[in-house]
Design a protein around this motif. Structure first.
Motif, PDB file in Angstrom:
ATOM      1  N   ARG A  99       0.705  -1.226  -0.073  1.00 66.44           N
ATOM      2  CA  ARG A  99       0.067   0.014  -0.020  1.00 66.44           C
ATOM      3  C   ARG A  99       0.895   1.284   0.018  1.00 66.44           C
ATOM      4  O   ARG A  99       2.150   1.378  -0.382  1.00 66.44           O
ATOM      5  CB  ARG A  99      -1.030  -0.121   1.429  1.00 66.44           C
ATOM      6  N   GLU A 100       0.343   2.588   0.496  1.00 68.83           N
ATOM      7  CA  GLU A 100       0.941   3.727   0.281  1.00 68.83           C
ATOM      8  C   GLU A 100       2.092   3.715   1.177  1.00 68.83           C
ATOM      9  O   GLU A 100       2.151   3.088   2.336  1.00 68.83           O
ATOM     10  CB  GLU A 100      -0.070   4.873   0.491  1.00 68.83           C
ATOM     11  N   GLY A 101       3.214   3.995   0.691  1.00 70.79           N
ATOM     12  CA  GLY A 101       4.523   4.369   1.358  1.00 70.79           C
ATOM     13  C   GLY A 101       4.385   5.846   2.396  1.00 70.79           C
ATOM     14  O   GLY A 101       3.382   6.369   2.107  1.00 70.79           O
ATOM     15  N   ASN A 102       5.785   5.819   3.082  1.00 70.77           N
ATOM     16  CA  ASN A 102       5.919   7.087   3.824  1.00 70.77           C
ATOM     17  C   ASN A 102       6.508   8.066   3.097  1.00 70.77           C
ATOM     18  O   ASN A 102       7.753   7.731   2.822  1.00 70.77           O
ATOM     19  CB  ASN A 102       6.473   6.488   5.100  1.00 70.77           C
ATOM     20  N   SER A 103       5.950   9.336   2.997  1.00 68.92           N
ATOM     21  CA  SER A 103       6.743  10.360   2.466  1.00 68.92           C
ATOM     22  C   SER A 103       7.384  11.128   3.422  1.00 68.92           C
ATOM     23  O   SER A 103       7.041  11.155   4.486  1.00 68.92           O
ATOM     24  CB  SER A 103       5.550  11.336   1.522  1.00 68.92           C
ATOM     25  N   CYS A 104       8.088  12.188   2.731  1.00 63.42           N
ATOM     26  CA  CYS A 104       8.667  13.379   3.621  1.00 63.42           C
ATOM     27  C   CYS A 104       8.704  14.238   2.678  1.00 63.42           C
ATOM     28  O   CYS A 104       9.688  14.749   2.087  1.00 63.42           O
ATOM     29  CB  CYS A 104      10.061  12.997   4.347  1.00 63.42           C
ATOM     30  N   HIS A 105       7.517  14.909   2.487  1.00 61.58           N
ATOM     31  CA  HIS A 105       7.634  16.033   1.672  1.00 61.58           C
ATOM     32  C   HIS A 105       8.400  17.307   2.366  1.00 61.58           C
ATOM     33  O   HIS A 105       8.061  17.645   3.564  1.00 61.58           O
ATOM     34  CB  HIS A 105       6.372  16.620   1.357  1.00 61.58           C
ATOM     35  N   ILE A 106       9.282  17.949   1.428  1.00 60.52           N
ATOM     36  CA  ILE A 106       9.843  19.322   2.082  1.00 60.52           C
ATOM     37  C   ILE A 106       9.429  20.390   1.295  1.00 60.52           C
ATOM     38  O   ILE A 106       9.663  20.547   0.226  1.00 60.52           O
ATOM     39  CB  ILE A 106      11.486  18.847   1.872  1.00 60.52           C
ATOM     40  N   HIS A 107       8.821  21.424   2.160  1.00 61.59           N
ATOM     41  CA  HIS A 107       8.691  22.864   1.634  1.00 61.59           C
ATOM     42  C   HIS A 107       9.869  23.668   1.897  1.00 61.59           C
ATOM     43  O   HIS A 107      10.587  23.680   3.023  1.00 61.59           O
ATOM     44  CB  HIS A 107       7.307  23.260   2.563  1.00 61.59           C
TER      45      HIS A 107
END
Length: 457
Positions: free
Chosen positions: A261-269
């Motif tokens: 299923r969906e992975g773990n993201s780390c979006h960086i702003h």
């Protein structure tokens, strides 16, 4: 994103000393972030810290920047080997990072830079890699601010139980998609609340918590800050969240892709300001992006493939890159378009870009350093920004990021831009780290192979 004063919940040195003398604090954790993004260091007795360590730091073996995730000593690193004697490096205290760790009785933490015994920086240290890019930016009169959004999966099993089960068949704390679900987060609220309040007391500014798509997946968001402060906070939060989960008899993981299923993201702003605090990404008169903003985004796009190793450092990182998964695969930008690797959001003082490529396993110092180096490349070369992608980036036919660690390793190794920005010594160090992971993975017999081949092949 204005310049922010030091968080008032952080401790001053005088405050720390007073609390040690009163007996309120008896333990000081001295830590740095290693190549894998983990906090490593020592626990020092409070009075000894005051009398012996505060003035000049402490030391630790230089193999700490030359091991794999299993802590095996790995040959081939220029800075650390049997031939070099595995000597020491200095944990140089950054006294602006003193904070309480309220989930641990009587404990404070100080984060460190790494230097050699002669005082020169260990250039391969992730914090130093980021500081080098910050210094380049400062020479041009700019400051960078960032916020990281980490997702994680929570399980009812303890870490010991998860280990004994070979991390298979674990019970997630939610049995269905709880994205934005208040009920779904309420079921986990004792843990989430403990993490939020602990991190607030430790000097982070907590924004919110929300459910995510995978079973038992959640995200806690924190306010942006100066990029080094953000990376410091990220490292402390990631470590502390695991410690608090353990105290609750649960486990959580930030790995990029745990299951199908969906992975773990780390979006960086990320955004820039002038060193005077002025907005540089937005023209208030025209109400539109500045040329500087366009060059900056163009530079990040131009280096996205070559710098993917900094955003996706592990074999598992690449399992997350799947079409239609909200994990990006396309080298493209769009306005508030979550199918693109680079998403532009906000306007005026809130104008910023979101790099959606990294997963929860990312080293924040290296990823943000890559974004700054890419942006600086765009500024220096005055790169034009291509037209934004409108619609579904997955179906656009545009170039994609590398889909394996081996491909990303080769692109980073051969990148003249990376070598000019970071130095050959830093590039070679992290290429060797990738080679080490690839060799370990290539030698492993996976459960997938056993299931397919034990009887039927």
């Amino acid at each position: 994103m204005p310049d922010h004063p030091r968080n008032p919940r952080m401790l001053t040195v005088d405050d720390l000393a007073g609390r040690i003398r009163s007996g309120e604090i008896d333990t000081v954790v001295v830590a740095f972030t290693d190549m894998q993004g983990r906090l490593q260091g020592k626990r020092l007795h409070g009075p000894f810290f005051l009398d012996e360590v505060l003035a000049h730091g402490t030391e630790g073996c230089n193999y700490l920047l030359a091991v794999d995730v299993e802590m095996n000593t790995v040959p081939g690193y220029a800075i650390s080997s049997w031939e070099r004697g595995y000597g020491d490096m200095v944990f140089a205290l950054d006294l602006d990072t003193v904070r309480l760790l309220p989930h641990l009785p009587g404990t404070a933490m100080v984060q460190c830079d790494l230097t050699w015994l002669d005082g020169s920086p260990v250039r391969q240290s992730p914090r130093t890699v980021l500081q080098q890019q910050v210094a380049r930016l400062d020479e041009l009169g700019y400051r960078a601010f960032a916020g990281t959004e980490l997702e994680f999966l929570v399980f009812e099993d303890t870490y010991e139980e998860a280990w004994d089960a070979a991390y298979r068949g674990l019970t997630p704390v939610n049995q269905y998609n709880v994205d934005y679900s208040v009920l779904g987060t309420t079921r986990v609220e004792p843990l989430l609340r403990d993490i939020r309040n602990t991190m607030y007391a430790a000097g982070l500014t907590v924004e919110s918590a929300k459910g995510e798509c995978n079973y038992g997946q959640h995200e806690i968001a924190f306010r942006f800050a100066d990029v080094v402060e953000t990376a410091d906070n990220h490292s402390v939060y990631k470590n502390t969240a695991k410690e608090i989960a353990h105290a609750h008899g649960r486990s959580l993981t930030f790995m990029a892709k745990y299951d199908q299923r969906e992975g773990n993201s780390c979006h960086i702003h990320l955004s820039l300001r002038g060193t005077d605090g002025g907005t540089v990404f937005w023209d208030g008169v025209t109400g539109s992006r500045t040329a500087l903003y366009d060059h900056w985004v163009a530079g990040i796009l131009a280096t996205l493939r070559e710098f993917t190793l900094l955003y996706a450092p592990n074999v598992n990182s690449y399992k997350r890159f799947a079409a239609g998964s909200f994990a990006p695969t396309t080298v493209a930008w769009g306005t508030d378009n979550r199918t693109c690797s680079i998403r532009l959001v906000g306007h005026g003082g809130s104008a910023r870009l979101e790099n959606r490529l990294p997963g929860g396993d990312v080293n924040p110092y290296l990823a943000i350093a890559g974004m700054i180096a890419g942006g600086l490349h765009g500024l220096r070369e005055r790169l034009p920004l291509e037209d934004e992608l409108v619609g579904n980036a997955y179906d656009s036919g545009k170039p994609t990021v590398p889909t394996t660690l081996r491909a990303a390793r080769d692109l980073f190794d051969g990148s003249g831009i990376a070598r000019a920005a970071f130095g050959d010594d830093v590039v070679d160090h992290y290429v060797h780290a990738a080679d080490t992971e690839l060799a370990a993975f290539d030698a492993a017999v996976t459960d997938w192979e056993l299931r397919r081949g034990f009887e039927r092949l």
